[in-house]
Design an enzyme around this catalytic site. Structure first.
Site, PDB file in Angstrom:
ATOM      1  N   HIS A 124       0.878  -1.177   0.000  1.00  0.00           N
ATOM      2  CA  HIS A 124       0.000   0.000   0.000  1.00  0.00           C
ATOM      3  C   HIS A 124       0.916   1.228   0.000  1.00  0.00           C
ATOM      4  CE1 HIS A 124      -2.821   2.945   1.765  1.00  0.00           C
ATOM      5  NE2 HIS A 124      -3.799   2.130   1.456  1.00  0.00           N
ATOM      6  N   ASP A 201       3.064  -4.321   7.904  1.00  0.00           N
ATOM      7  CA  ASP A 201       1.833  -3.553   7.750  1.00  0.00           C
ATOM      8  C   ASP A 201       0.677  -4.539   7.953  1.00  0.00           C
ATOM      9  OD1 ASP A 201      -0.481  -2.441   6.769  1.00  0.00           O
ATOM     10  OD2 ASP A 201       0.438  -1.566   4.983  1.00  0.00           O
ATOM     11  N   GLN A 204      -4.541  -5.119   6.836  1.00  0.00           N
ATOM     12  CA  GLN A 204      -5.536  -6.050   6.273  1.00  0.00           C
ATOM     13  C   GLN A 204      -5.495  -7.422   6.920  1.00  0.00           C
ATOM     14  OE1 GLN A 204      -7.923  -5.117   4.528  1.00  0.00           O
ATOM     15  NE2 GLN A 204      -7.202  -3.139   3.797  1.00  0.00           N
ATOM     16  N   LYS A 227     -10.415  -0.590  10.623  1.00  0.00           N
ATOM     17  CA  LYS A 227     -10.566  -1.802   9.809  1.00  0.00           C
ATOM     18  C   LYS A 227     -10.874  -3.004  10.700  1.00  0.00           C
ATOM     19  CE  LYS A 227      -7.340  -0.028   6.359  1.00  0.00           C
ATOM     20  NZ  LYS A 227      -8.156   0.361   5.196  1.00  0.00           N
ATOM     21  N   CYS A 365      -4.727   2.507  -3.591  1.00  0.00           N
ATOM     22  CA  CYS A 365      -3.463   3.033  -3.029  1.00  0.00           C
ATOM     23  C   CYS A 365      -2.341   2.016  -3.169  1.00  0.00           C
ATOM     24  CB  CYS A 365      -3.623   3.434  -1.566  1.00  0.00           C
ATOM     25  SG  CYS A 365      -4.835   4.716  -1.311  1.00  0.00           S
TER      26      CYS A 365
HETATM   27  N1  PLP Z   1      -1.854  -0.609   4.554  1.00  0.00           N
HETATM   28  C1  PLP Z   1      -2.795  -1.362   3.987  1.00  0.00           C
HETATM   29  C2  PLP Z   1      -2.450  -2.734   3.499  1.00  0.00           C
HETATM   30  C3  PLP Z   1      -4.090  -0.865   3.841  1.00  0.00           C
HETATM   31  O1  PLP Z   1      -5.037  -1.604   3.264  1.00  0.00           O
HETATM   32  C4  PLP Z   1      -4.376   0.439   4.315  1.00  0.00           C
HETATM   33  C5  PLP Z   1      -5.717   1.035   4.134  1.00  0.00           C
HETATM   34  O2  PLP Z   1      -6.433   0.704   3.232  1.00  0.00           O
HETATM   35  C6  PLP Z   1      -3.358   1.164   4.926  1.00  0.00           C
HETATM   36  C7  PLP Z   1      -2.113   0.612   5.024  1.00  0.00           C
HETATM   37  C8  PLP Z   1      -3.598   2.535   5.452  1.00  0.00           C
HETATM   38  O3  PLP Z   1      -4.467   2.494   6.534  1.00  0.00           O
HETATM   39  P1  PLP Z   1      -5.015   3.853   7.148  1.00  0.00           P
HETATM   40  O4  PLP Z   1      -5.560   4.641   6.018  1.00  0.00           O
HETATM   41  O5  PLP Z   1      -6.066   3.388   8.107  1.00  0.00           O
HETATM   42  O6  PLP Z   1      -3.874   4.519   7.834  1.00  0.00           O
END
Ligand code: PLP
Length: 404
Positions: A124, A201, A204, A227, A365
């Site tokens: 992401h 990270d 998900q 999430k 993203c």
């Molecule tokens: N990393 C992953 C794999 C994600 O799916 C997301 C959000 O969709 C993020 C990071 C970023 O999360 P946040 O926008 O809650 O900071």
């Protein structure tokens, strides 16, 4: 828990009873954000009715109460991810802020010209751009682990990339664009064999399988409350205590200092050192309530339910002419990304919306991952504990209507 038990859980989420465009709502966008159970909504309400104040013990009754709730939430998170100590849990705004914290602090303290940070091709932007920024500042370089046509993490290539200049590995646990579950424990073991720390990270992963940070061995693990059935604006950065002790603070301000003079400031011990400013007590309270809710159902049962739904959905989208699934790894999270011949992802998303089906469309993203598959975006259905076959059937019906 049976399928029928999960069907009843839909009633715990009041928003799901709301019709959308005159149709039953099939909410298949939980990878973007989950809906909230009554229990979490009530915890927030109770907090403002009974407990709200700024934190800091010993100031007055409500302040003590807010501090207690905030610290109890920290302990609740510790148990949820099986961290060794509560002071390894730093509250942040979300995954993005957690990763930015590490990238900025680690970058400032440990990254030098010629060094390397290893990421994967399916990150992401939150786990890519902060590292690019840190590299740019230090004159360091990103090295990218490729993925194959199924979206699998290529472990052999990863091993080749770990070298004497590698300073950190930053990798996703589950890809939000493809659904791939990466072999995180193996990735960590390999990096550690070379003395390299790992940030995962977990955005998900955290709501879909039990995460044990000690078993995984990672040095940092970031996730977002929203999430995980909790409010927006609260998230967690787990950091091993030895790292949190030696990294510099990310932001300066109130709550994080021991002493301040014009000449010099000394900092509180972690986690306070990383929590400058008024904390999101409301968010922490909501997060603790969400973790109680999820733990009562059990992540094992949730994961099995979502896997069964993903299998069902994967089989059923096969009935749609010209539909191609993007991301076909052996082990996948609760995510189904696809494109439909002759339609942009925006058109697919809008057509599904007319049938009350909420999916995400776009690049998620994760532009480099999309381009790896020769597309600029996909439509993405993602599943949570409150979804059932009825949601998938509604998706299929809407896709059929689009094709006609
Ligand atoms: N990393 C992953 C794999 C994600 O799916 C997301 C959000 O969709 C993020 C990071 C970023 O999360 P946040 O926008 O809650 O900071």
């Amino acid at each position: 828990m049976t399928g029928a038990d999960f069907q009843r859980l839909r009633d715990d989420f009041p928003i799901l009873a709301r019709p959308v465009r005159g149709r039953r709502l099939a909410y298949l966008d939980s990878a973007a954000t989950t809906q909230k159970p009554t229990e979490v909504i009530e915890a927030l309400r109770r907090y403002y009715l009974e407990d709200n104040a700024n934190t800091h013990r010993g100031v007055h009754f409500l302040s003590d109460r807010a501090t207690e709730l905030y610290e109890a939430a920290r302990e609740r998170v510790r148990r949820f991810v099986n961290a060794a100590r509560a002071d390894e849990i730093v509250f942040v705004r979300g995954t993005t802020e957690g990763i930015n914290l590490v990238a900025a602090s680690f970058g400032r303290a440990f990254l030098r010209a010629g060094d390397e940070i290893v990421v994967s091709a399916m990150e992401h932007h939150s786990n890519l751009v902060p590292w690019q920024m840190a590299c740019e500042q230090a004159g360091a370089q990103l090295r990218v682990v490729p993925i194959d046509d199924d979206g699998e993490f290529l472990f052999d290539e990863y091993e080749q990339l770990i070298g004497p200049r590698t300073r950190l590995v930053a990798v996703t646990h589950v890809s939000n664009a493809l659904g791939t579950v990466t072999p995180l424990a193996r990735i960590v073991a390999r990096a550690h064999a070379a003395g390299v720390p790992v940030l995962a990270d977990g955005a998900q992963a955290i709501a879909h399988a039990a995460v044990d940070v000690q078993a995984l061995g990672c040095d940092f693990y970031a996730f977002s409350g929203h999430k995980l059935y909790a409010p927006m604006g609260i998230g967690v950065l787990y950091g091993k205590s030895e790292w949190l002790a030696k990294l510099p603070p990310y932001q300066g301000g109130g709550h994080m200092i021991r002493d301040v003079t014009f000449e010099r400031t000394t900092y509180e011990a972690p986690p306070r050192k990383y929590e400058a400013g008024t904390p999101n007590v409301e968010g922490a309270v909501g997060l603790a309530a969400a973790l109680d809710y999820v733990a009562r159902i059990g992540l094992g049962a949730i994961g099995a339910h979502e896997r069964a739904l993903l299998d069902y959905a994967t089989a059923r989208v096969g009935e749609i002419d010209g539909l191609r699934v993007i991301g076909t790894a052996r082990e996948k999270g609760a995510i189904l990304s696809f494109v439909v011949d002759g339609f942009t992802t925006g058109e697919v998303g809008a057509a599904l919306d007319r049938h009350g089906v909420a999916v995400r469309s776009g690049h998620h993203c994760a532009l480099p991952a999309m381009r790896r598959f020769g597309v600029e975006g996909t439509a993405r259905a993602s599943f949570a504990l409150y979804n059932g076959r009825a949601d998938v059937d509604q998706l299929i019906e809407a896709l059929r209507a689009l094709r006609q």
